[in-house]
Every structure is written in structure tokens, then in C-alpha cells.
Enzyme design. Structure first.
Site, PDB file in Angstrom:
ATOM      1  N   CYS A   7       0.787  -1.243   0.000  1.00 35.97           N
ATOM      2  CA  CYS A   7       0.000   0.000   0.000  1.00 35.97           C
ATOM      3  C   CYS A   7       0.814   1.286   0.000  1.00 35.97           C
ATOM      4  O   CYS A   7       0.632   2.134  -0.861  1.00 35.97           O
ATOM      5  CB  CYS A   7      -0.942   0.040   1.199  1.00 35.97           C
ATOM      6  SG  CYS A   7      -2.143  -1.285   1.185  1.00 35.97           S
ATOM      7  N   HIS A  29      -1.232   6.463   2.478  1.00 33.53           N
ATOM      8  CA  HIS A  29      -1.184   5.499   3.567  1.00 33.53           C
ATOM      9  C   HIS A  29      -1.005   6.297   4.855  1.00 33.53           C
ATOM     10  O   HIS A  29      -0.230   7.238   4.889  1.00 33.53           O
ATOM     11  CB  HIS A  29      -0.033   4.520   3.366  1.00 33.53           C
ATOM     12  CG  HIS A  29      -0.128   3.341   4.277  1.00 33.53           C
ATOM     13  ND1 HIS A  29      -0.909   2.250   3.989  1.00 33.53           N
ATOM     14  CD2 HIS A  29       0.421   3.107   5.479  1.00 33.53           C
ATOM     15  CE1 HIS A  29      -0.829   1.384   4.978  1.00 33.53           C
ATOM     16  NE2 HIS A  29      -0.024   1.875   5.902  1.00 33.53           N
TER      17      HIS A  29
END
Ligand SMILES: *[C@@H]1O[C@H](CO)[C@@H](O)[C@H](O)[C@H]1NC(C)=O
Ligand SMILES: *[C@@H]1O[C@H](CO)[C@@H](O)[C@H](O)[C@H]1NC(C)=O
Ligand SMILES: *[C@@H]1O[C@H](CO)[C@@H](O)[C@H](O)[C@H]1NC(C)=O
Ligand SMILES: *[C@@H]1O[C@H](CO)[C@@H](O)[C@H](O)[C@H]1NC(C)=O
Ligand SMILES: *[C@@H]1O[C@H](CO)[C@@H](O)[C@H](O)[C@H]1NC(C)=O
Length: 517
Positions: free
Chosen positions: A77, A131
Site C-alpha cells: 500500500c 497510507h
């Protein structure tokens, strides 16, 4: 060839000046909405998946440009998102884990939302866009990227908490987690909160705002755990997911370094007692079917929310981009989760809708593209000054991708496009402690670089020096070559076959060229 390219470029330039004239005429510029799904591979009806239940994304694709071969830069991610949002490769950001912030660590690079903000847009982030944590300075890069602090759903914190009632009603940290909303903290789920906020924001911008907006909406699902309102499960009979793929065995010629032992799946309460052999498994047929079913149901759940979000937008005045940050293996060659350089972990949906280039059925584009391309493409679609191509790391406002604008305009492409992805390892062999799926920067010893061309995937695992971010091309830990004409599942590594030596050498040179020194 050069001549054709020149003509194309001239055509493009005249189009740009035309565009500029048009956009200057217009009272206001298009709004832009960027929708990111966490861990979504193209399990959508619009991508030909007959098991999927994604009516809203499919309806959206009807009026959109659908990129069928789009790839993430790294199947994790934080690196994938930072790459997408800065338009730079993980190798440029020096971010392969979760623990550094590019502005202080690598360069004060301009982000996609920041570029829009600096060109008169009001920019807003809802849900998981950057993130969270160190990789975005614990602020989602506010205030440089966003006009207001990013919205984070308050239920996000329960992602790894025991919130899944088992048969006895005891709360577990399960992977498969269909729920009744009333049993959940605050009686809701993160994506429900984020979409409500996104819709509130869009509504609030409808009146009395001179400046257009750039909104990013980041869904938390289908990332594990598969926690979604129960009713979505009933659309997916479990039997359909047993024989999902014929390719259930670890590929015989796969180098050990290519393998990710899907430690995050094993760690969940509903899997940790089933004694899945480490590192290669397999997971039982029954549990395999359950994971796939849970993944598809999670996708159906966010598809439903996506439909709500779209219903609040004025699509005649909004550019919308939908994508996944990377893929997720659903048992292909006995693999699960992300953390690899295989096609299933890297290929993502990429769907672009522009009021300027309307279509009445999905316009499929089959050229290879990368998530890096999203930044320059959106800039062109909004009619902002084109983003220049990076020449050096001293250039703070530029991109390493290419604009897909010519394809969307119908001009096609002059060059063969390739996608470059990468994944780090701490050693040759998979390990549980420490978790080899998620090496920290200082422990990285090997980097796998993976080149996707029209026909092949070529992956080379080489020695990497984390102290100075350099690589040694002569110190090789694994090499893979898959021919997608014969082997779309990437089951047969062709490297040992002498017949493929020429292809292999050519792709190795190409890979080194794309990576640079
Ligand atoms: C980074 O760049 C932004 C503008 O893009 C500027 O406002 C900021 O001061 C810069 N920060 C540093 C540490 O140079
Ligand atoms: C990062 O966060 C710190 C506070 O933790 C803040 O002082 C600093 O200005 C932030 N950097 C940027 C570029 O926003
Ligand atoms: C899956 O395929 C096998 C044969 O390959 C068959 O025996 C089995 O019944 C199938 N299972 C389901 C649930 O369709
Ligand atoms: C897993 O292994 C443990 C210890 O060897 C054993 O007690 C347990 O019954 C096993 N569980 C399953 C589901 O096989
Ligand atoms: C990077 O560091 C490694 C190990 O210290 C060293 O062998 C290598 O020569 C260095 N490479 C460069 C380009 O500085």
C-alpha cells in the site's frame, strides 16, 4: 517512425492549444474525483469477470475508458500510493516500506493533489488515500497536498481489532468477517463513513464556489479483513469458488525469492489454528473458497457504496478516475495476498471517465500502462499546464510516467509501452519471523525488478544495497520469464529453456535501461 512521432506530437500540440482556448472559454474547470480501492484487482464485470457482482462500477465503465493492462509500481500500500501520488517510482522515493516521508527523506516532490491545489483547485482527501502514518508525515501530507485536513473515518482504528462475531457470538480477529452493522463499533464501517463524508463534501461544493475541486476518495476494502455487511455474502455461493483457478500448485521453476508466504492471512484467528504448512501451504480447498468468496463479497460491498458516491456527482462536469493500488493473489499458483511481482499482485483496474471524451460503451485500451501515468493524465484531462517528464531528482515538479491523454483522445501510441514494478526481500528464502513479506528498508538485501511488456513478464532479483540504494546487476538471486500468450497464469518459468535465451537477454537489457544504472 520518427516522422510519425513528429506528426503525432504536432497533432497533440494543436489539440492542446485548442483545448486551452476551450477551457479559457469555459466558466469553470472540471472537478476531479480520484477513487482508490485498497488491494483491488480487476474482479469486475467490466473486466470480464463473470463471478463478480459490481453493477455500479460496470455502469460507470459504460461511459469510460477502461485500461485493461494497468500495473502498480509495488504490491504494497504505502509504496504504491506514494508512487501514484508523487508520480515517481519507489526507487526514486526510496520508499519500499511504511517508514519514511519523501519530503524529508528523498526530495520535496510535488504531489498530484498539490499540483491541482497550486493551480486553483480546492483539494480534499476522504478515507485511505495516502497510507496513514510516517509515510505521509502522520498528516496525509496536509497542508501541502490538501486544502483542509484529510478526513479519516473514526472506525478505521478497528481494522485489526476483534470485531468479528463467531458462531457463539465471541468477537474474533477473523479474516472472513461478514457482520451486522448493529454489532460494530459506532454501528458503522469505515467506508460507509468515508462515502457519507465525500457526499457531504460534494454537496457543499455545489453552490457558491468559484474554484473547482479535486477530491480523492479512498476505500478501505477489499483489503483484509473481509468485513462487510452480511447481506453481500449471499450473492456468492461458496461452491462457485472451489474451482476458481486450475492453477493451484507452486510453479516448479519458480525461484524461492519470488515467493511470499502470505503471513497476514495465516495470522488471522480463523486461519492460525489450521496448521497451514510454512512457507508453501497449501490452504485447504474449503478455506481457499472462503477467502475468494469473502474477497468478492467485499468488492460487492464497496461497489454498492461507489454507486452511492457516483449518484451525488455531476458527471457532466467531473473527471473521475477509479483504480486499485495493487492486486491480490486469490490462490493462483498456491499464492495468496500481495507482496510479490506476479501479475495477480500487480495488475489493477484503471477506469477513466472524462466529460470531454464521452463514450456510450466501455472504450477498452489494451496498451500496457502504469499507475505512474495517472498524475500526468489527470493534469491533461483537467487542462492544467502539462506535467513535465522528470530529468533529475532536483526537478521537484515533474512525473516519471506518461500521459494517457493521447490514447483517450483516440490517437493511439507510437511506442511500445512497458510497466516496471518492484518488490524487496530481506533474503532468498521466505521467513515468518521476521515477516519476509514486509521487509524494512534497512533489512532489504534483494530487489526484484519486474518488466511487463506486451507479451512477457520478465523479473530479475538482484543484490540491493539499502545504505546507498544501489543495485548490483551481476549478483542475481532469481530470474523469471513468462510468456503471456501461452501462460497468462505465470506458471511456467521459461528461463531454463535455451530457446528463450535471446528474449531473456533482450528483456534484461530493456529492464536495466528502464531502471537506470
Ligand atoms: C516544499 O515545497 C513547498 C512548495 O511545493 C514549499 O512550500 C515548502 O516550503 C518546501 N519545503 C521545504 C522543506 O523545502
Ligand atoms: C510534518 O509533520 C511535522 C509535525 O509532526 C510538522 O512540523 C512538519 O511541518 C510536517 N512537514 C510537512 C512538510 O508538512
Ligand atoms: C471441482 O473440480 C473437481 C474436478 O477437478 C470436481 O471433482 C469437484 O466436484 C469440483 N468442485 C466443485 C465444488 O465444483
Ligand atoms: C494443528 O496442530 C496442533 C499441534 O500439532 C494440533 O493440536 C491441532 O489439532 C492441529 N489443528 C488442525 C486443525 O489440524
Ligand atoms: C553501495 O554500498 C555498497 C555496500 O556498502 C558498496 O559495495 C557499493 O559499491 C556502493 N555503491 C555505490 C554506487 O555507492
Amino acid at each position: 517512425m520518427t516522422c510519425i512521432r513528429l506528426v503525432l506530437r504536432l497533432l497533440l500540440l494543436s489539440f492542446f492549444s485548442l483545448l486551452e482556448a476551450v477551457s479559457q472559454d469555459r466558466i469553470r474547470r472540471s472537478n476531479v474525483v480520484l477513487v482508490i480501492f485498497d488491494d483491488l484487482r480487476p474482479v469486475l464485470g467490466a473486466y470480464g469477470d463473470s463471478l463478480a457482482s459490481t453493477p455500479n462500477l460496470d455502469a460507470f465503465a459504460q461511459g469510460s475508458h477502461v485500461f485493461t493492462r494497468a500495473y502498480s509500481q509495488q504490491a504494497l500500500c504505502a509504496p504504491s500510493r506514494n508512487s501514484l501520488l508523487t508520480g515517481r517510482r519507489p526507487d526514486t522515493l526510496h520508499l519500499y516500506d511504511f517508514y519514511s516521508y519523501w519530503r524529508t527523506f528523498s526530495g520535496n516532490f510535488t504531489t498530484l493533489p498539490q499540483y491541482f491545489k497550486e493551480h486553483g483547485y480546492y483539494t480534499y482527501s476522504c478515507g485511505k488515500v495516502f497510507h496513514p502514518g510516517l509515510s505521509s508525515n502522520n498528516t496525509d501530507d496536509y497542508p501541502l497536498s490538501w486544502s483542509a485536513p484529510a478526513f479519516r473515518p473514526r472506525t478505521e482504528q478497528f481494522m485489526n481489532s476483534p470485531v468479528c462475531p463467531d458462531r457463539e457470538g465471541i468477537l474474533r480477529k477473523n479474516l472472513i468477517c461478514p457482520v451486522e452493522l448493529q454489532t460494530q463499533p459506532f454501528k458503522t464501517l469505515p467506508d460507509i463513513e468515508s462515502v457519507a463524508e465525500a457526499m457531504r463534501f460534494v454537496e457543499s461544493r455545489k453552490h457558491n464556489h468559484a474554484e473547482p475541486f479535486f477530491m480523492a476518495m479512498g476505500f478501505h476494502k477489499p483489503h483484509i479483513n473481509f468485513r462487510f455487511p452480511k447481506q453481500f455474502l449471499s450473492r456468492f455461493p461458496l461452491q462457485k469458488f472451489y474451482n476458481y483457478t486450475e492453477d493451484r500448485l507452486k510453479p516448479p521453476n519458480m525461484p524461492a525469492v519470488a515467493w511470499n508466504p502470505y503471513t497476514d492471512v495465516r495470522a488471522r484467528d480463523d486461519f492460525k489454528h489450521s496448521n497451514i504448512s510454512f512457507p508453501y501451504g497449501p490452504i485447504s480447498q474449503h478455506q481457499a473458497a472462503q477467502i475468494r468468496q469473502g474477497y468478492y463479497a467485499s468488492v460487492a460491498y464497496v461497489d454498492d457504496l461507489f454507486g452511492k458516491l457516483m449518484s451525488g456527482l455531476d458527471l457532466d462536469n467531473t473527471v473521475v478516475v477509479v483504480l486499485g493500488d495493487h492486486g491480490w493473489s486469490l490462490g493462483e499458483h498456491a499464492e495468496w495476498a500481495k507482496y510479490s511481482n506476479f501479475e495477480v499482485a500487480l495488475r489493477v483496474p484503471l477506469i477513466i471517465r472524462s466529460p470531454q471524451f464521452p463514450v456510450t460503451k466501455p472504450k477498452y485500451h489494451h496498451d500496457v500502462s502504469e499507475l505512474l501515468d495517472v498524475f500526468p493524465t489527470l493534469v491533461d484531462l483537467a487542462g492544467l499546464p502539462p506535467l513535465s517528464t522528470c530529468r533529475s531528482n532536483q526537478d521537484l515538479t515533474c512525473g516519471e510516467g506518461k500521459s494517457l491523454y493521447p490514447q483517450i483522445m483516440g490517437l493511439g501510441t507510437a511506442d511500445e509501452h512497458v510497466a516496471l514494478s518492484q518488490y524487496p526481500r530481506r533474503g532468498m528464502l521466505p521467513t515468518k519471523h521476521p515477516n519476509s513479506d514486509k521487509p524494512k528498508l534497512r533489512n532489504i538485501k534483494i530487489m526484484g525488478y519486474s518488466l511487463r511488456t506486451d507479451l512477457y513478464r520478465y523479473t530479475l532479483w538482484v543484490r540491493f544495497h539499502a545504505q546507498n540504494f544501489s543495485r548490483d546487476w551481476h549478483d542475481v538471486y532469481g530470474e523469471e520469464l513468462y510468456d503471456h500468450r501461452l501462460d497468462s497464469g505465470e506458471e511456467f518459468n521459461l528461463v531454463p529453456l535455451p530457446e528463450f535465451d535471446d528474449v531473456r537477454q533482450r528483456l534484461r537489457r530493456r529492464l536495466m535501461e528502464v531502471v537506470g544504472s
